[in-house]
Design a protein around this motif. Structure first.
Motif, PDB file in Angstrom:
ATOM      1  N   SER A 143      -3.566  11.199  -9.950  1.00 13.85           N
ATOM      2  CA  SER A 143      -2.189  11.139  -8.900  1.00 13.85           C
ATOM      3  C   SER A 143      -2.323  11.897  -7.579  1.00 13.85           C
ATOM      4  CB  SER A 143      -1.181  11.489 -10.085  1.00 13.85           C
ATOM      5  OG  SER A 143      -1.182  12.892 -10.270  1.00 13.85           O
ATOM      6  N   THR A 144      -1.418  12.707  -7.554  1.00 18.08           N
ATOM      7  CA  THR A 144      -0.970  13.476  -6.168  1.00 18.08           C
ATOM      8  C   THR A 144      -2.343  13.928  -5.746  1.00 18.08           C
ATOM      9  OG1 THR A 144       1.048  13.732  -6.972  1.00 18.08           O
ATOM     10  CG2 THR A 144       0.260  15.256  -5.303  1.00 18.08           C
ATOM     11  N   ALA A 145      -3.044  15.058  -6.620  1.00 21.43           N
ATOM     12  CA  ALA A 145      -4.331  15.703  -6.296  1.00 21.43           C
ATOM     13  C   ALA A 145      -5.543  14.748  -5.516  1.00 21.43           C
ATOM     14  CB  ALA A 145      -5.094  16.173  -7.511  1.00 21.43           C
ATOM     15  N   ALA A 193      -9.478  10.899  -0.799  1.00 26.19           N
ATOM     16  CA  ALA A 193      -8.353  11.003   0.158  1.00 26.19           C
ATOM     17  C   ALA A 193      -8.399  10.044   1.186  1.00 26.19           C
ATOM     18  CB  ALA A 193      -7.864  12.390   0.607  1.00 26.19           C
ATOM     19  N   GLY A 194      -9.387   9.916   2.056  1.00 26.46           N
ATOM     20  CA  GLY A 194      -9.675   9.387   2.961  1.00 26.46           C
ATOM     21  C   GLY A 194      -9.707   7.918   2.827  1.00 26.46           C
ATOM     22  N   PHE A 195     -10.156   7.365   1.903  1.00 28.19           N
ATOM     23  CA  PHE A 195     -10.054   6.003   1.387  1.00 28.19           C
ATOM     24  C   PHE A 195      -8.701   5.726   0.980  1.00 28.19           C
ATOM     25  CE2 PHE A 195     -14.527   7.117   0.934  1.00 28.19           C
ATOM     26  CZ  PHE A 195     -15.200   6.223   1.404  1.00 28.19           C
ATOM     27  N   LEU A 196      -8.092   6.321   0.261  1.00 29.20           N
ATOM     28  CA  LEU A 196      -6.744   5.894  -0.255  1.00 29.20           C
ATOM     29  C   LEU A 196      -5.695   5.891   1.121  1.00 29.20           C
ATOM     30  CD1 LEU A 196      -6.271   8.473  -3.269  1.00 29.20           C
ATOM     31  CD2 LEU A 196      -6.725   5.838  -3.239  1.00 29.20           C
ATOM     32  N   ILE A 197      -6.052   6.943   1.979  1.00 31.99           N
ATOM     33  CA  ILE A 197      -4.993   7.196   3.230  1.00 31.99           C
ATOM     34  C   ILE A 197      -5.372   5.779   3.885  1.00 31.99           C
ATOM     35  CG2 ILE A 197      -4.467   8.343   5.065  1.00 31.99           C
ATOM     36  CD1 ILE A 197      -5.065  10.794   3.335  1.00 31.99           C
ATOM     37  N   GLY A 198      -6.842   5.459   3.942  1.00 34.33           N
ATOM     38  CA  GLY A 198      -7.285   4.333   4.893  1.00 34.33           C
ATOM     39  C   GLY A 198      -6.807   3.008   4.485  1.00 34.33           C
ATOM     40  N   VAL A 247       0.911  -1.002  -0.070  1.00 43.86           N
ATOM     41  CA  VAL A 247       0.022   0.134  -0.034  1.00 43.86           C
ATOM     42  C   VAL A 247       0.732   1.182   0.062  1.00 43.86           C
ATOM     43  CG1 VAL A 247      -1.754   1.368   1.298  1.00 43.86           C
ATOM     44  CG2 VAL A 247      -2.003  -1.073   0.949  1.00 43.86           C
ATOM     45  N   VAL A 248       1.750   1.349   0.782  1.00 42.18           N
ATOM     46  CA  VAL A 248       2.798   2.335   0.923  1.00 42.18           C
ATOM     47  C   VAL A 248       3.596   2.571  -0.670  1.00 42.18           C
ATOM     48  CG1 VAL A 248       4.967   3.270   1.820  1.00 42.18           C
ATOM     49  CG2 VAL A 248       3.372   2.302   3.358  1.00 42.18           C
ATOM     50  N   LEU A 249       3.896   1.590  -1.308  1.00 44.35           N
ATOM     51  CA  LEU A 249       4.482   1.712  -2.621  1.00 44.35           C
ATOM     52  C   LEU A 249       3.436   2.304  -3.650  1.00 44.35           C
ATOM     53  CD1 LEU A 249       6.207  -1.597  -3.300  1.00 44.35           C
ATOM     54  CD2 LEU A 249       7.551   0.628  -3.043  1.00 44.35           C
ATOM     55  N   ALA A 272       1.490   9.536  -5.213  1.00 50.10           N
ATOM     56  CA  ALA A 272       2.039  10.960  -4.525  1.00 50.10           C
ATOM     57  C   ALA A 272       3.193  11.440  -5.484  1.00 50.10           C
ATOM     58  CB  ALA A 272       2.338  10.820  -2.908  1.00 50.10           C
ATOM     59  N   ALA A 273       3.981  10.769  -6.036  1.00 49.85           N
ATOM     60  CA  ALA A 273       5.035  11.248  -6.883  1.00 49.85           C
ATOM     61  C   ALA A 273       4.388  11.602  -8.238  1.00 49.85           C
ATOM     62  CB  ALA A 273       6.108   9.941  -7.068  1.00 49.85           C
ATOM     63  N   GLY A 274       2.991  11.455  -8.419  1.00 52.42           N
ATOM     64  CA  GLY A 274       2.587  12.243  -9.705  1.00 52.42           C
ATOM     65  C   GLY A 274       2.267  11.054 -10.764  1.00 52.42           C
ATOM     66  N   LEU A 275       2.432   9.784 -10.445  1.00 52.94           N
ATOM     67  CA  LEU A 275       2.152   8.397 -11.475  1.00 52.94           C
ATOM     68  C   LEU A 275       0.685   8.598 -11.334  1.00 52.94           C
ATOM     69  CD1 LEU A 275       4.939   5.963 -10.819  1.00 52.94           C
ATOM     70  CD2 LEU A 275       4.776   7.763 -12.781  1.00 52.94           C
ATOM     71  N   PRO A 276      -0.227   8.323 -12.356  1.00 52.48           N
ATOM     72  CA  PRO A 276      -1.577   8.018 -12.545  1.00 52.48           C
ATOM     73  C   PRO A 276      -2.157   6.765 -12.182  1.00 52.48           C
ATOM     74  CG  PRO A 276      -0.553   7.906 -14.732  1.00 52.48           C
ATOM     75  CD  PRO A 276       0.607   8.297 -13.905  1.00 52.48           C
TER      76      PRO A 276
END
Length: 193
Positions: A89-91, A98-103, A70-72, A78-82
């Motif tokens: 990507s980052t946005a 965001a909460g689902f991605l971070i979760g 998940v971190v990868l 976060a590095a901009g890859l789609p």
């Protein structure tokens, strides 16, 4: 071969497995988001197969390997890859999903920690393993993931938590089905991993 050579070869295989599995699952998460998405009216977060891949990672890898996958995946976005849904990507790490991605990170770790060891020596033990895997998938990928996702989406969109929670209920049936399939698949593949 000497003992030193064998142990070096074994260490090389272990290192390749330790690194390879998280990389494989990070790529599978990207492929699951690239495979397409289904929009649910009333919510800006689409349905993808990412949660299915996360369930498999949590059920088939150690918590460290699953967390690393998940971190990868998140680092690539976060590095901009789609790599996120819709080619984002980052946005996406600052938007409604965001909460689902971070979760994803705590969800996959909870799933891996709760799953227990696979027992496949008899049909009843295999069935109990599948049930335990199902429970771990629900705890990690429904309870933990939804808690993060709904809470942060509520804050980002300035919408009451209950409104976001109700809108998110359209995902629950699909995620329960994904949990059933992932639990059965992981039980069947347990001897390989």
């Amino acid at each position: 071969m000497s003992e030193r050579t064998v142990s070096t070869a074994q260490r090389g295989r272990m290192l390749a497995s330790t690194i390879g599995k998280p990389v494989l699952f990070a790529v599978l998460m990207w492929l699951a988001s690239a495979a397409g998405e289904i929009s649910i009216p009333g919510t800006p977060v689409p349905i993808t197969l990412q949660t299915f891949v996360m369930m498999l990672a949590g059920l088939m890898l150690s918590w460290r390997q699953a967390g690393s996958a998940v971190v990868l995946y998140l680092a690539a976005g976060a590095a901009g890859l789609p790599v996120f849904a819709g080619g984002a990507s980052t946005a996406a790490l600052f938007g409604p999903s965001a909460g689902f991605l971070i979760g994803f990170l705590p969800a996959v770790i909870v799933t891996a920690l709760l799953r227990g060891k696979a027992r496949l020596d008899s049909a009843p033990h295999a069935a109990l393993t599948a049930v335990r895997y199902f429970g771990a998938s629900l705890a990690g990928n429904l309870v933990v993931l939804y808690l993060f996702g709904i809470t942060i989406q509520s804050m980002v969109m300035h919408v009451p938590f209950t409104t976001v929670a109700i809108a998110s209920m359209g995902f629950v049936i699909g995620d329960v089905i994904k949990a059933v399939v992932a639990s059965l698949a992981a039980t069947g593949l347990a001897k390989l991993f």
